[in-house]
Design an enzyme around this catalytic site. Structure first.
Site, PDB file in Angstrom:
ATOM      1  N   SER A 110     -25.355 -40.083   7.765  1.00 28.27           N
ATOM      2  CA  SER A 110     -25.069 -40.930   6.838  1.00 28.27           C
ATOM      3  C   SER A 110     -26.361 -41.379   6.106  1.00 28.27           C
ATOM      4  O   SER A 110     -27.029 -40.913   5.515  1.00 28.27           O
ATOM      5  CB  SER A 110     -24.102 -41.840   7.528  1.00 28.27           C
ATOM      6  OG  SER A 110     -23.572 -42.987   6.682  1.00 28.27           O
ATOM      7  N   ASP A 254     -23.951 -43.721   0.016  1.00 29.16           N
ATOM      8  CA  ASP A 254     -25.025 -43.164   0.923  1.00 29.16           C
ATOM      9  C   ASP A 254     -25.236 -41.567   0.862  1.00 29.16           C
ATOM     10  O   ASP A 254     -24.685 -40.901   0.053  1.00 29.16           O
ATOM     11  CB  ASP A 254     -24.423 -43.761   2.110  1.00 29.16           C
ATOM     12  CG  ASP A 254     -23.234 -43.240   2.831  1.00 29.16           C
ATOM     13  OD1 ASP A 254     -22.625 -42.385   2.125  1.00 29.16           O
ATOM     14  OD2 ASP A 254     -23.016 -43.128   3.856  1.00 29.16           O
ATOM     15  N   ASP A 256     -23.943 -39.028   2.920  1.00 29.60           N
ATOM     16  CA  ASP A 256     -22.966 -38.020   2.793  1.00 29.60           C
ATOM     17  C   ASP A 256     -21.799 -38.578   2.015  1.00 29.60           C
ATOM     18  O   ASP A 256     -20.353 -38.148   1.945  1.00 29.60           O
ATOM     19  CB  ASP A 256     -22.422 -37.988   4.419  1.00 29.60           C
ATOM     20  CG  ASP A 256     -21.728 -39.351   4.975  1.00 29.60           C
ATOM     21  OD1 ASP A 256     -22.262 -40.476   4.647  1.00 29.60           O
ATOM     22  OD2 ASP A 256     -20.758 -39.184   5.523  1.00 29.60           O
ATOM     23  N   ASP A 258     -19.554 -41.348   1.733  1.00 37.48           N
ATOM     24  CA  ASP A 258     -18.340 -41.724   1.931  1.00 37.48           C
ATOM     25  C   ASP A 258     -18.342 -43.303   2.011  1.00 37.48           C
ATOM     26  O   ASP A 258     -17.291 -43.759   2.032  1.00 37.48           O
ATOM     27  CB  ASP A 258     -17.990 -41.242   3.556  1.00 37.48           C
ATOM     28  CG  ASP A 258     -18.897 -41.855   4.608  1.00 37.48           C
ATOM     29  OD1 ASP A 258     -19.955 -42.386   4.082  1.00 37.48           O
ATOM     30  OD2 ASP A 258     -18.617 -41.727   5.649  1.00 37.48           O
TER      31      ASP A 258
END
Length: 502
Positions: A110, A254, A256, A258
């Site tokens: 992340s 961010d 990833d 999400d």
């Protein structure tokens, strides 16, 4: 040989946090990741009726490809087929798994720095719960130890399968299919791409909605963008870009993709919990689940029929959303959001005969698109929407490299000795330019320990201390009635907390 997942966790230090298993790349050896994958597969075999097939994807960190290969090896040794969906956003791989009724794994750390990484698990119905975590860590795995060298790395790592593009394609179609191909027509949107795995997908989706898109800031080096603690350089970059190029807003995510970052037309990034309120209003959501740390404008807005406050972390928000569902009344739509901006959709939505299927995992695109749809519909700008909300301002930051056990011990001391008012009351009693005629004593009027130590004072100021669930960081959240006051109070709180390093 046989090894218990719990033993592997203890020996490696790679454990579950709020968003999957995470740790230093040096600790996440092929062997550790292999055992995690085998334990997850074994758990899915026992707990979910699904084919012996698993889908995997990853972000753009340097270590991600190596970890993906260890997952391929683990799946093959468990006699499971692997579908490799490439480098796509976490919500895209989760959505693919839900549609196909397959368990999925996303390799991502992340927002945390590139010297760390993580593995995020989804069962065939969506993101794993805390109960699922316990099921995974209780497994023992039989495997051939000779696969690994003395450093825990595969002696002969397999190649990744060819990319299956369906997961990315379906995710990209999700938004124009629901909002329409002209939903953002006439709007110009900047996209800060950096090293986010969804950087090109965001551009593609916005163009499919009719927007004019201006990408910038693409990076070949991983950039740890934390949507809850935005870096000074990212603040400056957004301001510089909007000063040079006219845009209605700036989108980013961010690592990833999400968790969203939305900036207004002058490059000021919105808080994720404020974005969540605006998105829920735009989508007509009736019931909301959100962590206790999120801005209280949610309640004060009067926009929602029912609100559930939870612990911090998507598994807790998911549990909160589930508690709000009314099986007998489909009109009572349910969603959730987090302070990081990730938006979770628990129930289907309908618009002009079109349906947006539930996606109970963090999504970055939906809340940003929803807000811009409202901007276009009401012929306003983002700032105009913000002005309509009750004036409560949340800021947060954290002490880095602060061991989790040390922060937990400090909170235990504060709790046992009732030190909250003594340590922070004087800060909350400082005169407020919004209430000059009122005198405050710095008295703590309420305490919430759902997650961490959240204090509300007679001034209306809120100070919330909490150890991070996925990194060695001690977080502080502050909410007051003024932006400047919140920033000053946060700085004062962090000065006190810095003294706890000794």
């Amino acid at each position: 040989m046989s090894v218990a997942m719990q033993d592997v966790m203890k020996q490696s230090g790679v454990a579950f946090g709020t968003s999957g298993a995470r740790g230093l790349v040096s600790a996440m050896t092929d062997r550790v990741c292999y055992v995690y994958a085998r334990s997850f597969i074994k758990y899915c075999e026992a707990s979910y009726k699904c084919e012996h097939t698993i889908a995997i994807a990853g972000d753009l960190r340097p270590s991600t490809e190596r970890i993906l290969k260890s997952l391929v090896q683990a799946s093959a040794d468990a006699n499971w087929k692997v579908i490799y969906c490439g480098r796509i956003p976490s919500p895209a791989i989760a959505m693919y798994g839900i549609d196909k009724h397959l368990p999925t794994i996303m390799v991502t750390g992340s927002h945390i720095p590139a010297d760390r990484n993580g593995i995020k698990f989804n069962h065939p119905n969506g993101e794993i719960t805390k109960a699922d975590e316990q099921g995974i860590v209780s497994q023992s795995v039989d495997f051939d130890e000779s696969l690994f060298d003395d450093k825990g790395m595969l002696k002969a790592a397999p190649e990744l399968p060819a990319v299956e593009a369906e997961a990315e394609m379906n995710y990209c179609k999700r938004y124009p299919d629901f909002f329409g191909s002209d939903a953002l027509h006439g709007l110009t949107i900047g996209v800060y791409q950096h090293s986010a795995v969804g950087r090109d997908i965001v551009v593609k989706v916005l163009e499919s909605l009719g927007a004019t898109v201006k990408p910038f800031g693409r990076s070949d080096v991983f950039v740890p963008v934390d949507t809850e603690a935005i870096r000074k350089e990212d603040e400056e970059l957004a301001r510089e870009f909007t000063h040079k190029d006219y845009v209605d807003a700036v989108f980013s995510t961010d690592g990833d993709s999400d968790r969203p970052l939305l900036a207004d037309d002058v490059g000021m990034w919105l808080r994720g919990d404020v974005l969540g309120i605006l998105a829920a209003q735009s989508l007509g959501i009736k019931r909301i689940a959100t962590p206790v740390s999120c801005n209280t404008s949610l309640e004060k807005s009067g926009s929602f029929e029912k609100i559930c406050r939870t612990r911090i972390g998507s598994p807790y928000v998911i549990a909160g959303m589930e508690s709000l569902v009314d099986a007998n009344d489909k009109s009572l739509t349910v969603a959730g959001y987090e302070a990081n901006g990730g938006f979770l959709l628990e129930t289907d939505l309908t618009l002009d005969g079109r349906t947006l299927k539930a996606l109970p995992t963090r999504d970055a695109l939906l809340p940003m698109i929803a807000v811009m749809v409202m901007v276009r519909k009401e012929r306003m700008c983002v700032v105009d929407l913000l002005r309509k909300l009750p004036k409560r301002f949340t800021v947060s930051d954290r002490l880095k490299e602060f061991p989790t056990e040390k922060s937990k011990a400090k909170l235990a001391e504060i709790r046992e000795k009732n030190l909250g008012e003594k340590l922070f009351g004087a800060l909350a009693a400082k005169p407020s330019k919004f209430a000059k005629d009122k005198a405050f004593q710095g008295k703590m009027v309420s305490l919430n320990e759902v997650d961490g130590y959240r204090m509300e004072f007679d001034s209306g100021d809120i100070i919330h201390l909490r150890p991070s669930g996925n990194a060695p960081e001690f977080r502080c959240y502050v909410e007051t009635e003024g932006k400047e006051r919140s920033a000053e109070l946060l700085a004062d709180c962090l000065k006190i907390m810095e003294g706890w390093r000794k």
